[in-house]
Design an enzyme around this catalytic site. Structure first.
Site, mmCIF file in Angstrom:
data_model
loop_
_atom_site.group_PDB
_atom_site.id
_atom_site.type_symbol
_atom_site.label_atom_id
_atom_site.label_comp_id
_atom_site.label_asym_id
_atom_site.label_seq_id
_atom_site.Cartn_x
_atom_site.Cartn_y
_atom_site.Cartn_z
ATOM 1 N N SER A 142 0.843 -1.193 0.000
ATOM 2 C CA SER A 142 0.000 0.000 0.000
ATOM 3 C C SER A 142 0.877 1.240 0.000
ATOM 4 O O SER A 142 1.932 1.267 0.653
ATOM 5 C CB SER A 142 -0.898 0.028 1.242
ATOM 6 O OG SER A 142 -1.525 1.290 1.396
ATOM 7 N N TYR A 157 -2.084 -0.227 10.106
ATOM 8 C CA TYR A 157 -2.198 -0.817 8.770
ATOM 9 C C TYR A 157 -0.931 -0.580 7.958
ATOM 10 O O TYR A 157 -0.344 -1.509 7.392
ATOM 11 C CB TYR A 157 -3.413 -0.211 8.066
ATOM 12 C CG TYR A 157 -3.601 -0.628 6.631
ATOM 13 C CD1 TYR A 157 -4.259 -1.813 6.308
ATOM 14 C CD2 TYR A 157 -3.139 0.176 5.585
ATOM 15 C CE1 TYR A 157 -4.446 -2.184 4.980
ATOM 16 C CE2 TYR A 157 -3.320 -0.196 4.257
ATOM 17 C CZ TYR A 157 -3.975 -1.376 3.960
ATOM 18 O OH TYR A 157 -4.168 -1.753 2.644
#
Length: 252
Positions: A142, A157
């Site tokens: 990501s 995350y």
């Protein structure tokens, strides 16, 4: 026929990657978690377009199930493709959960860790004996782990995705003796079901995200799936240990 395993292929990026890989003449073993219907629909789409696909359940957050999963994969390889090995692995399954550091619980942190970092680490370890030399692995990371993608609420995350980026480089180093290439893709804001269908529930965020993106829109799953399919293919035969941001120029 070459064979790929794509985790988390019941929707979004995983579904697109599985379909794009199949379009290139590769058989696909795809996995689903809480959305079995989506997994079956992905397999049906591949079959309808002339490919071969098998959908299997897998919870990447439960490492204790990986030994049984490998045995199932071995059986599917024998029964469907008359093979003892597969060629490509796409570690894509995951989820997003946001909270500020001061509000993050240990339970939430640990769940993210199990699914986003521990899962890919030990699933790859477990499947490696079945993987053919000269294959390829792609890990879905990501851009939240990069400086340009920093947004409040993504600390846990993004930390796991940052760990996955490091793991990608170590995999590339260690697996190079077998000719196995390992890369990562880092999507930016992409219209998927992640975050409990956040884009559907909060459509008002889309224009703001598009305005921060150089190419003027949010990403679509096919934008990322096409890159994953390219990275596992022979077109990328001289590419390894790379993390490619696929974000349309987010925060450029």
């Amino acid at each position: 026929m070459r064979v790929a395993i794509v985790t988390g292929a019941s929707s979004g990026i995983g579904r697109s990657a599985a379909i794009e890989i199949a379009k290139r003449g590769t058989g696909v073993i795809l996995t689903y978690g809480s959305n079995p219907q989506g997994g079956l629909e992905t397999a049906a789409t591949i079959e309808k377009e002339g490919g071969t696909a098998v959908a299997l359940p897998l919870d990447v957050g439960e490492t204790g199930t990986f030994a049984a999963f490998r045995e199932t994969v071995a059986g599917v390889l024998r029964d469907t493709w008359r093979r003892d090995t597969f060629d490509y692995l796409v570690n894509n399954a995951g989820f997003a959960q946001t909270s500020l550091i001061e509000d993050t619980t240990e339970e939430a942190f640990d769940r993210l860790m199990r699914v986003l970092l521990k899962g890919p680490y030990f699933l790859t370890q477990r499947l490696l004996p079945l993987m053919a030399d000269g294959g390829a692995i792609v890990n879905t990371s990501s851009n939240s782990a990069a400086t340009a993608g920093l947004e409040p609420g993504y600390s846990a995350y993004a930390s796991m995705k940052g760990g996955l980026d490091v793991l990608t480089r170590y995999m590339a180093k260690e697996f190079s003796t077998r000719g196995i290439r390992v890369n990562a893709v880092s999507p930016g804001s992409t219209r998927t079901r992640i975050g409990d269908d956040a884009f559907t529930r909060f459509p008002e965020v889309v224009p703001a995200l598009a305005a921060k993106t150089a190419l003027g829109r949010v990403g679509e799953p096919d934008d990322i799936g096409a890159m994953i399919a390219t990275l596992v293919s022979d077109e990328s035969r001289w590419v390894t240990a790379q993390n490619i941001e696929v974000s349309g120029g987010y925060n450029l």
